[in-house]
Motif scaffolding. Sequence first.
Motif, short mmCIF file in Angstrom:
data_model
loop_
_atom_site.label_atom_id
_atom_site.label_comp_id
_atom_site.label_asym_id
_atom_site.label_seq_id
_atom_site.Cartn_x
_atom_site.Cartn_y
_atom_site.Cartn_z
N PRO A 46 0.79 -1.22 -0.08
CA PRO A 46 -0.11 0.08 0.17
C PRO A 46 0.89 1.37 0.08
O PRO A 46 1.96 1.38 0.56
CB PRO A 46 -0.78 -0.08 1.34
CG PRO A 46 -1.00 -1.56 1.72
CD PRO A 46 0.48 -2.09 1.08
N GLU A 47 0.39 2.22 -0.77
CA GLU A 47 1.08 3.51 -0.79
C GLU A 47 1.37 4.32 0.56
O GLU A 47 0.30 4.27 1.45
CB GLU A 47 0.46 4.49 -1.84
CG GLU A 47 0.94 3.95 -2.97
CD GLU A 47 2.21 4.24 -3.63
OE1 GLU A 47 2.82 4.91 -2.88
OE2 GLU A 47 2.74 3.66 -4.77
N GLN A 49 1.19 7.15 1.34
CA GLN A 49 0.18 8.03 1.62
C GLN A 49 -1.17 7.65 1.96
O GLN A 49 -2.08 8.24 2.98
CB GLN A 49 0.04 9.05 0.36
CG GLN A 49 -0.85 10.32 0.42
CD GLN A 49 -0.60 11.06 1.43
OE1 GLN A 49 0.34 11.40 1.88
NE2 GLN A 49 -1.68 12.13 1.94
N ASP A 50 -1.66 6.40 1.36
CA ASP A 50 -2.87 5.88 1.73
C ASP A 50 -2.85 5.30 3.09
O ASP A 50 -3.81 5.46 3.95
CB ASP A 50 -3.04 4.80 0.69
CG ASP A 50 -3.18 5.06 -0.73
OD1 ASP A 50 -3.67 6.38 -0.87
OD2 ASP A 50 -3.10 4.45 -1.68
#
Length: 204
Positions: A46-47, A49-50
Amino acid sequence: MIILLRLFPSLVSSSTRSIRTILRASYFPLFVCQDAGKETCVYPLPEPQDLFLASQMKFEDFQRDLRKQRKDLNACSAETEKVCNVSSEEHLQPFKDKMEEFLTRGKNIKGREEEKLSETVVCVFLELSMFFSVKPKAGEKEVSPNTFFTVWHEFSSDFKELWKRENKCLLQERLKAAEETFRQAREKATYSVKPKHASGIVSI
Protein backbone atom coordinates in the motif's frame (compact mmCIF):
# COMPACT_ATOMS: atom_id res chain seq x y z
CA MET A 1 3.25 -10.20 0.97
CA ILE A 2 2.31 -13.01 3.37
CA ILE A 3 5.90 -13.24 4.59
CA LEU A 4 5.98 -9.52 5.32
CA LEU A 5 2.70 -9.83 7.20
CA ARG A 6 4.17 -12.59 9.33
CA LEU A 7 7.27 -10.48 9.89
CA PHE A 8 5.26 -7.41 10.87
CA PRO A 9 4.96 -8.03 14.66
CA SER A 10 8.74 -8.15 15.05
CA LEU A 11 9.14 -5.03 12.92
CA VAL A 12 6.84 -3.04 15.20
CA SER A 13 9.56 -2.93 17.83
CA SER A 14 12.51 -2.74 15.42
CA SER A 15 14.45 0.38 14.56
CA THR A 16 14.33 1.85 11.06
CA ARG A 17 17.92 0.75 10.44
CA SER A 18 17.10 -2.79 11.52
CA ILE A 19 14.12 -2.86 9.17
CA ARG A 20 16.32 -1.80 6.24
CA THR A 21 18.85 -4.51 7.06
CA ILE A 22 16.20 -7.23 7.35
CA LEU A 23 14.45 -6.21 4.14
CA ARG A 24 17.61 -5.86 2.08
CA ALA A 25 19.10 -9.15 3.22
CA SER A 26 16.08 -11.43 3.23
CA TYR A 27 12.80 -10.03 1.98
CA PHE A 28 13.34 -7.54 -0.82
CA PRO A 29 14.28 -10.26 -3.37
CA LEU A 30 10.81 -11.76 -2.90
CA PHE A 31 9.30 -8.58 -4.37
CA VAL A 32 11.49 -8.48 -7.45
CA CYS A 33 9.16 -9.22 -10.36
CA GLN A 34 9.95 -9.65 -14.03
CA ASP A 35 9.16 -5.95 -14.52
CA ALA A 36 11.72 -4.81 -11.93
CA GLY A 37 13.67 -1.86 -13.25
CA LYS A 38 10.93 -1.00 -15.76
CA GLU A 39 8.24 1.68 -15.80
CA THR A 40 5.62 -1.06 -15.61
CA CYS A 41 6.95 -2.25 -12.23
CA VAL A 42 4.31 -1.54 -9.58
CA TYR A 43 5.06 -0.90 -5.91
CA PRO A 44 3.86 -4.10 -4.17
CA LEU A 45 2.66 -2.59 -0.87
CA PRO A 46 0.00 0.00 0.00
CA GLU A 47 1.18 3.53 -0.79
CA PRO A 48 2.55 5.39 2.25
CA GLN A 49 0.13 8.28 1.61
CA ASP A 50 -2.86 5.92 1.69
CA LEU A 51 -1.64 4.44 4.96
CA PHE A 52 -1.15 7.92 6.40
CA LEU A 53 -4.75 8.82 5.51
CA ALA A 54 -5.92 5.56 7.07
CA SER A 55 -4.05 6.46 10.26
CA GLN A 56 -6.10 9.65 10.51
CA MET A 57 -9.41 7.75 10.59
CA LYS A 58 -11.48 7.56 13.74
CA PHE A 59 -14.25 5.00 13.99
CA GLU A 60 -15.95 7.34 16.46
CA ASP A 61 -16.36 9.92 13.67
CA PHE A 62 -18.14 7.39 11.45
CA GLN A 63 -20.36 6.31 14.33
CA ARG A 64 -21.22 9.92 15.11
CA ASP A 65 -22.09 10.58 11.44
CA LEU A 66 -24.38 7.53 11.39
CA ARG A 67 -26.11 8.67 14.58
CA LYS A 68 -26.68 12.08 12.99
CA GLN A 69 -28.11 10.41 9.87
CA ARG A 70 -30.49 8.39 12.05
CA LYS A 71 -31.57 11.54 13.84
CA ASP A 72 -32.09 13.40 10.56
CA LEU A 73 -34.09 10.51 9.09
CA ASN A 74 -36.31 10.34 12.18
CA ALA A 75 -36.90 14.10 12.00
CA CYS A 76 -37.70 13.87 8.30
CA SER A 77 -40.10 10.98 8.96
CA ALA A 78 -41.86 12.96 11.70
CA GLU A 79 -42.23 16.01 9.45
CA THR A 80 -43.53 13.85 6.61
CA GLU A 81 -46.14 12.29 8.90
CA LYS A 82 -47.13 15.72 10.15
CA VAL A 83 -47.61 17.04 6.59
CA CYS A 84 -49.63 13.98 5.61
CA ASN A 85 -51.90 14.36 8.67
CA VAL A 86 -52.85 17.94 7.86
CA SER A 87 -53.18 17.44 4.10
CA SER A 88 -56.35 16.50 2.32
CA GLU A 89 -56.55 13.19 0.50
CA GLU A 90 -56.44 14.84 -2.92
CA HIS A 91 -53.15 16.59 -2.11
CA LEU A 92 -51.30 13.67 -0.54
CA GLN A 93 -49.97 12.25 -3.79
CA PRO A 94 -47.34 12.03 -5.10
CA PHE A 95 -45.76 13.56 -1.98
CA LYS A 96 -46.64 10.69 0.35
CA ASP A 97 -45.41 7.88 -1.91
CA LYS A 98 -42.24 9.76 -2.85
CA MET A 99 -41.35 10.50 0.76
CA GLU A 100 -42.09 6.95 1.89
CA GLU A 101 -39.83 5.67 -0.87
CA PHE A 102 -37.12 8.16 0.10
CA LEU A 103 -37.30 7.31 3.80
CA THR A 104 -37.32 3.56 3.18
CA ARG A 105 -34.29 3.80 0.91
CA GLY A 106 -32.49 6.05 3.41
CA LYS A 107 -33.15 3.68 6.33
CA ASN A 108 -31.97 0.68 4.30
CA ILE A 109 -28.74 2.43 3.30
CA LYS A 110 -28.13 3.59 6.87
CA GLY A 111 -28.73 0.06 8.18
CA ARG A 112 -26.25 -1.42 5.73
CA GLU A 113 -23.65 1.21 6.62
CA GLU A 114 -24.07 0.49 10.33
CA GLU A 115 -23.59 -3.23 9.69
CA LYS A 116 -20.50 -2.60 7.58
CA LEU A 117 -18.98 -0.33 10.21
CA SER A 118 -19.67 -2.80 13.00
CA GLU A 119 -18.22 -5.65 10.94
CA THR A 120 -15.15 -3.58 10.05
CA VAL A 121 -14.43 -2.60 13.65
CA VAL A 122 -15.13 -5.93 15.34
CA CYS A 123 -14.57 -8.63 12.73
CA VAL A 124 -11.80 -7.07 10.66
CA PHE A 125 -9.79 -4.34 12.35
CA LEU A 126 -9.62 -5.69 15.89
CA GLU A 127 -8.91 -9.24 14.70
CA LEU A 128 -6.22 -7.85 12.39
CA SER A 129 -4.64 -5.98 15.30
CA MET A 130 -4.63 -9.15 17.39
CA PHE A 131 -3.13 -11.15 14.52
CA PHE A 132 -0.24 -8.67 14.24
CA SER A 133 0.11 -8.46 18.03
CA VAL A 134 -0.34 -4.68 17.99
CA LYS A 135 -1.11 -3.39 21.47
CA PRO A 136 -3.17 -0.30 22.38
CA LYS A 137 -1.24 2.78 23.37
CA ALA A 138 -1.42 4.12 26.92
CA GLY A 139 -4.90 5.53 27.47
CA GLU A 140 -6.49 3.47 24.69
CA LYS A 141 -9.01 0.75 25.48
CA GLU A 142 -8.50 -0.80 22.06
CA VAL A 143 -6.03 -0.39 19.22
CA SER A 144 -6.92 2.69 17.20
CA PRO A 145 -6.42 3.11 13.44
CA ASN A 146 -3.79 5.72 14.25
CA THR A 147 -1.78 3.26 16.35
CA PHE A 148 -2.03 0.47 13.77
CA PHE A 149 -1.59 2.38 10.50
CA THR A 150 1.12 4.73 11.76
CA VAL A 151 3.44 1.74 12.10
CA TRP A 152 2.41 0.51 8.65
CA HIS A 153 2.95 4.01 7.22
CA GLU A 154 6.48 4.21 8.60
CA PHE A 155 7.20 0.68 7.40
CA SER A 156 5.86 1.27 3.88
CA SER A 157 7.66 4.63 3.57
CA ASP A 158 10.96 3.04 4.52
CA PHE A 159 10.38 0.02 2.29
CA LYS A 160 9.43 2.17 -0.71
CA GLU A 161 12.68 4.14 -0.55
CA LEU A 162 14.61 0.87 -0.47
CA TRP A 163 12.42 -0.55 -3.24
CA LYS A 164 13.10 2.45 -5.50
CA ARG A 165 16.87 2.26 -4.93
CA GLU A 166 16.94 -1.48 -5.60
CA ASN A 167 14.88 -1.04 -8.76
CA LYS A 168 17.28 1.64 -9.93
CA CYS A 169 20.19 -0.76 -9.39
CA LEU A 170 18.35 -3.47 -11.31
CA LEU A 171 17.71 -1.04 -14.15
CA GLN A 172 21.42 -0.19 -14.32
CA GLU A 173 22.30 -3.87 -14.34
CA ARG A 174 19.84 -4.53 -17.16
CA LEU A 175 21.24 -1.61 -19.16
CA LYS A 176 24.78 -2.90 -18.74
CA ALA A 177 23.68 -6.39 -19.80
CA ALA A 178 21.89 -4.97 -22.85
CA GLU A 179 24.92 -2.88 -23.81
CA GLU A 180 27.18 -5.92 -23.50
CA THR A 181 24.83 -8.03 -25.63
CA PHE A 182 24.73 -5.28 -28.27
CA ARG A 183 28.54 -4.97 -28.24
CA GLN A 184 29.01 -8.70 -28.71
CA ALA A 185 26.44 -8.77 -31.53
CA ARG A 186 28.18 -5.88 -33.28
CA GLU A 187 31.58 -7.54 -32.99
CA LYS A 188 30.16 -10.76 -34.40
CA ALA A 189 28.58 -8.89 -37.31
CA THR A 190 31.84 -7.13 -38.22
CA TYR A 191 34.01 -10.24 -37.84
CA SER A 192 34.80 -12.05 -41.12
CA VAL A 193 36.99 -15.01 -42.10
CA LYS A 194 39.43 -14.29 -44.89
CA PRO A 195 39.03 -16.65 -47.92
CA LYS A 196 41.62 -19.32 -48.70
CA HIS A 197 43.25 -20.09 -52.01
CA ALA A 198 42.74 -23.49 -53.58
CA SER A 199 46.13 -24.37 -52.21
CA GLY A 200 44.83 -23.82 -48.75
CA ILE A 201 47.01 -20.77 -48.17
CA VAL A 202 45.22 -17.77 -46.75
CA SER A 203 45.50 -14.73 -48.97
CA ILE A 204 47.07 -11.58 -47.53
